[in-house]
Motif scaffolding. Sequence first.
Motif, PDB file in Angstrom:
ATOM      1  N   UNK A 132      -0.844  -0.381  -3.718  1.00 48.27           N
ATOM      2  CA  UNK A 132       0.351   0.022  -4.471  1.00 48.27           C
ATOM      3  C   UNK A 132       0.138  -0.235  -5.963  1.00 48.27           C
ATOM      4  N   UNK A 133       0.327   0.783  -6.822  1.00 51.23           N
ATOM      5  CA  UNK A 133       0.117   0.595  -8.264  1.00 51.23           C
ATOM      6  C   UNK A 133       1.200  -0.239  -8.934  1.00 51.23           C
ATOM      7  N   UNK A 134       2.337  -0.404  -8.293  1.00 53.50           N
ATOM      8  CA  UNK A 134       3.430  -1.163  -8.896  1.00 53.50           C
ATOM      9  C   UNK A 134       3.261  -2.666  -8.693  1.00 53.50           C
ATOM     10  N   UNK A 135       3.008  -3.075  -7.464  1.00 57.72           N
ATOM     11  CA  UNK A 135       2.897  -4.510  -7.149  1.00 57.72           C
ATOM     12  C   UNK A 135       1.451  -4.960  -7.013  1.00 57.72           C
ATOM     13  N   UNK A 136       0.492  -4.010  -7.122  1.00 57.18           N
ATOM     14  CA  UNK A 136      -0.949  -4.302  -7.023  1.00 57.18           C
ATOM     15  C   UNK A 136      -1.306  -4.990  -5.713  1.00 57.18           C
ATOM     16  N   UNK A 137      -0.629  -4.561  -4.644  1.00 58.10           N
ATOM     17  CA  UNK A 137      -0.989  -5.045  -3.315  1.00 58.10           C
ATOM     18  C   UNK A 137      -0.243  -6.269  -2.852  1.00 58.10           C
ATOM     19  N   UNK A 138       0.575  -6.891  -3.708  1.00 57.93           N
ATOM     20  CA  UNK A 138       1.276  -8.111  -3.304  1.00 57.93           C
ATOM     21  C   UNK A 138       2.516  -7.811  -2.463  1.00 57.93           C
ATOM     22  N   UNK A 139       3.062  -6.599  -2.555  1.00 60.54           N
ATOM     23  CA  UNK A 139       4.252  -6.243  -1.801  1.00 60.54           C
ATOM     24  C   UNK A 139       5.537  -6.735  -2.423  1.00 60.54           C
ATOM     25  N   UNK A 140       5.460  -7.282  -3.639  1.00 59.49           N
ATOM     26  CA  UNK A 140       6.655  -7.812  -4.272  1.00 59.49           C
ATOM     27  C   UNK A 140       6.580  -7.620  -5.783  1.00 59.49           C
ATOM     28  N   UNK A 141       7.749  -7.652  -6.423  1.00 60.43           N
ATOM     29  CA  UNK A 141       7.836  -7.593  -7.873  1.00 60.43           C
ATOM     30  C   UNK A 141       8.704  -8.760  -8.340  1.00 60.43           C
ATOM     31  N   UNK A 142       8.529  -9.151  -9.593  1.00 59.35           N
ATOM     32  CA  UNK A 142       9.250 -10.307 -10.133  1.00 59.35           C
ATOM     33  C   UNK A 142      10.151  -9.828 -11.273  1.00 59.35           C
TER      34      UNK A 142
ATOM     35  N   UNK B 270       0.842  -1.193   0.000  1.00 56.69           N
ATOM     36  CA  UNK B 270       0.000   0.000   0.000  1.00 56.69           C
ATOM     37  C   UNK B 270       0.879   1.246   0.000  1.00 56.69           C
ATOM     38  N   UNK B 271       0.351   2.301  -0.565  1.00 58.74           N
ATOM     39  CA  UNK B 271       1.040   3.599  -0.558  1.00 58.74           C
ATOM     40  C   UNK B 271       0.077   4.641   0.007  1.00 58.74           C
ATOM     41  N   UNK B 272       0.638   5.667   0.591  1.00 57.05           N
ATOM     42  CA  UNK B 272      -0.177   6.726   1.181  1.00 57.05           C
ATOM     43  C   UNK B 272      -0.125   7.941   0.265  1.00 57.05           C
ATOM     44  N   UNK B 273      -1.326   8.413  -0.086  1.00 55.94           N
ATOM     45  CA  UNK B 273      -1.443   9.570  -0.959  1.00 55.94           C
ATOM     46  C   UNK B 273      -2.069  10.710  -0.181  1.00 55.94           C
ATOM     47  N   UNK B 274      -1.487  11.900  -0.333  1.00 50.47           N
ATOM     48  CA  UNK B 274      -1.993  13.075   0.355  1.00 50.47           C
ATOM     49  C   UNK B 274      -2.545  14.057  -0.656  1.00 50.47           C
ATOM     50  N   UNK B 275      -3.805  14.445  -0.437  1.00 55.51           N
ATOM     51  CA  UNK B 275      -4.472  15.426  -1.292  1.00 55.51           C
ATOM     52  C   UNK B 275      -5.129  16.468  -0.393  1.00 55.51           C
TER      53      UNK B 275
END
Length: 375
Positions: free
Chosen positions: A185-195, A171-176
């Motif tokens: 998280x848009x990079x790992x889509x919530x898995x917390x890891x990348x391959x 997860x990422x925290x966005x401030x508006x």
Amino acid sequence: MSKRDFYDILAVAKNASEEEIKKAYRKLAMKHHPDRNPDDHHAEGRFKEAKEAYEVLSDSQKRAAYDRFGHAGVDPNVGAAAGAGMGGFAEAFGDIFGDIFGSATRGGRAGGAFRGADLRYNMEISLEQAARGFNTDIRVPAWDHCETCGGSGARPGTKPKVCGTCGGSGAVRMTQGFFSIQQTCPTCHGSGRVIPDPCTTCHGDGRVKRNKVLEVSIPPGIDEGQRIRLGGKGEPGMNGGPAGDLYVEIRIKPHDVFQRDGDDLHCEVPVSVATATLGGELEVATLSEKVSIAIPEGTQSGKTFRLRGKGIKGVRSSYPGDLFCHVRVEIPVRLTEKQKKLLRDLENSLKEGGAKHSPQARSFMERMKGFFATE
């Protein structure tokens, strides 16, 4: 570019209740969330637009300011109603995302586990099979865990790495403005890891498409449209999520003799003119045996004979249904001259006997006379 009306964005009336607004936003959030539309570049804009509309309309003070002053009433740069009602929005917003996407983190790890999709398999069976039940195997094309990488998605000998965007939290925290929102998280889509080095068999998905052979038990008495649930036999979940279910939906082939109506069966029974006139015994078939029915003298076409307990015992029934045999008197065709003469002689003999031999014809003629009678 001027902003769209918040009520139009959520497609609700200006007097909509809080529940209606929440329901409308929930629907749009499900539809346009970026994690659900990774290839749609416009989805994120529509999602943010709906979120902003909900942010205002879900807060009574902000909504009142918006209804009175429009967008200027809730613009933090203008100062009108800025900072009002923060707790109400955050609470409702969190409730909605908890319902839709689940908690961003669970036990300190990423919350990107998703349940696998349910599958449907249409099975066509005969009426006899539906009545008696049977066991069979079915071949289902479905996703299954990749055996090459063990479901990790990484090439053998390598491992997934911690996502550099979220640090493995998923997860990422966005401030508006005044709001700080935690999102997947848009990079790992919530898995917390990348391959970085994906498996060549599943291309990093951790799943492969293959045919699975499953045993299915069809219970006796199953009917058209009923379903059999095979729990956990659907598509496997993502990131450790549970597998979906497989639903086997039953279709019953048309039968040459019987028509099913719930637990009852219906059939047409052709009866000769002689048997219908003089009476006799007639052999008929059920789904399990042959039985004889007595045809009384003078049986008319359309007469129905009910054989109790000769239907089907449904899945949820305590007793089997009945078999209804509908008589259809069969008129002889392709008669010889001798046979035609015999019929004419019989017809003349019946006319000499009067209307007692044809009560239905007599009743019909009397009704016709009354219909055409004049005052």
